[in-house]
Design an enzyme around this catalytic site. Structure first.
Site, mmCIF file in Angstrom:
data_model
loop_
_atom_site.group_PDB
_atom_site.id
_atom_site.type_symbol
_atom_site.label_atom_id
_atom_site.label_comp_id
_atom_site.label_asym_id
_atom_site.label_seq_id
_atom_site.Cartn_x
_atom_site.Cartn_y
_atom_site.Cartn_z
ATOM 1 N N VAL A 241 50.066 -58.575 69.737
ATOM 2 C CA VAL A 241 50.107 -57.408 70.627
ATOM 3 C C VAL A 241 48.769 -56.699 70.426
ATOM 4 C CG1 VAL A 241 51.516 -55.471 71.412
ATOM 5 C CG2 VAL A 241 52.563 -57.297 70.065
ATOM 6 N N HIS A 242 47.713 -57.331 70.936
ATOM 7 C CA HIS A 242 46.332 -56.998 70.563
ATOM 8 C C HIS A 242 46.033 -55.494 70.586
ATOM 9 C CE1 HIS A 242 45.493 -61.287 70.985
ATOM 10 N NE2 HIS A 242 46.041 -61.237 72.180
ATOM 11 N N ASP A 243 46.230 -54.870 71.751
ATOM 12 C CA ASP A 243 45.741 -53.504 71.943
ATOM 13 C C ASP A 243 46.494 -52.477 71.110
ATOM 14 O OD1 ASP A 243 43.876 -54.488 73.716
ATOM 15 O OD2 ASP A 243 45.116 -54.121 75.480
#
Length: 313
Positions: A241-243
């Site tokens: 969930v990069h951001d």
């Protein structure tokens, strides 16, 4: 004292999760505005999705400004194959009630950063860096108003997610990333090196579902759909969930570790276009201007996310 924050974004599934995490943390994050850029999908859709996230986060007072619809120089690319044609997989999208703020994101950045006290505003950049690059090109003196820029982007040890060596946000506009890097602003990079360690799991998705509120249902539905391509492509047990890791670093920097490095962005046409090259071992002896994160506490991230989502409707 809360962090004075602008979020520049291209929602995008993980962008929506990051925005909700930020909007649920008003004691720590004074969210001045959300600025949008083309990236995961086209600008009209990223701008709509940012307004949806604002609505879901219950923060109607936060203005959303639309910005750059294309990169500085390169041909535009999008990531609908990952984020779906609407940029928000797993949930129905619709036209939000509240409109965009009048004006343009680049003008907003120039005006705001030009007026604030020196080194006062943090910018979380969770999409291509086009808006800030355009602002810096037009008004380089606004650097004085920036405390730090926290970038979701880049990959060094991990390898790329759009080419063998390039991460999507940098590949989408490497020239903009280089402008921001050359400006001298204090930079933190949250690259694939760390985000690919901050993975969902059955128990973490169950943790979100157990919240029982609308925010938990939205994030759970988005993540259930969004993580599938990465799990399949990389053979991972969960999906990144990069951001959300950018907002988690702002809220709980102790969850992460890294080191200062010298950094280059490759803007040459060819197989390494968009690559970020981090001098991890200090081989060049050049100035180390960028904090490059490498490790993170995945369960700590999801505990924080659930704690904050529980505050929303």
């Amino acid at each position: 004292m809360p962090i004075d924050l602008i979020i520049d974004t291209d929602p995008g599934a993980d962008d929506v999760v990051a925005l909700l995490l930020a909007m649920a943390s008003p004691a720590e994050l004074k969210l001045r505005a959300i600025t949008t850029v083309a990236g995961n999908v086209r600008l009209e859709k990223t701008s709509r999705n940012a307004r949806l996230a604002r609505e879901w986060g219950g923060r109607p007072e936060v203005p959303v400004y639309a910005g750059a619809g294309r990169p500085l120089l390169r041909t535009p690319i999008y990531a609908a194959h990952v984020h779906g044609s609407e940029g928000c997989p797993g949930v129905p999208v619709y036209e939000p009630t509240a409109p965009l703020a009048p004006g343009n994101a680049v003008d907003y950045l120039i005006e705001t950063l030009g007026k604030v006290p020196e080194q006062s505003i943090t910018i979380a950049m969770i999409g291509p860096q086009t808006n800030l690059a355009l602002a810096l090109i037009q008004a380089p003196e606004i650097v004085r108003g920036i405390k730090q820029v926290v970038v979701m982007g880049g990959a060094h040890f991990n390898g790329g997610n759009i080419t063998p060596v390039a991460e999507f946000n940098l590949f989408a506009d490497p020239h903009a990333a280089q402008v921001v890097l050359d400006s001298g602003v204090p930079l933190v990079y949250v690259p694939l090196d760390v985000t690919h360690k901050m993975l969902t799991s059955e128990s973490r998705l169950a943790q979100i579902a157990a919240l029982g509120n609308r925010a938990g249902q939205l994030v759970g539905s988005i993540l259930e759909e969004y993580v599938k391509p990465d799990m399949l492509h990389y053979g991972l047990p969960g999906g990144p969930v990069h951001d959300a890791s950018v907002i988690a670093w702002l809220l709980r920097p102790e969850l992460f570790s890294g080191r200062k490095v010298h950094l280059w962005i490759d803007t040459r046409e060819g197989p390494t276009f968009g690559q970020s090259i981090a001098d991890w071992y200090g081989k060049t002896g050049l100035e180390k201007k960028v904090l490059w994160l490498l490790e993170g506490d995945a369960q700590g991230l999801f505990d924080l996310l659930c704690e904050r989502l529980a505050r929303l409707d």
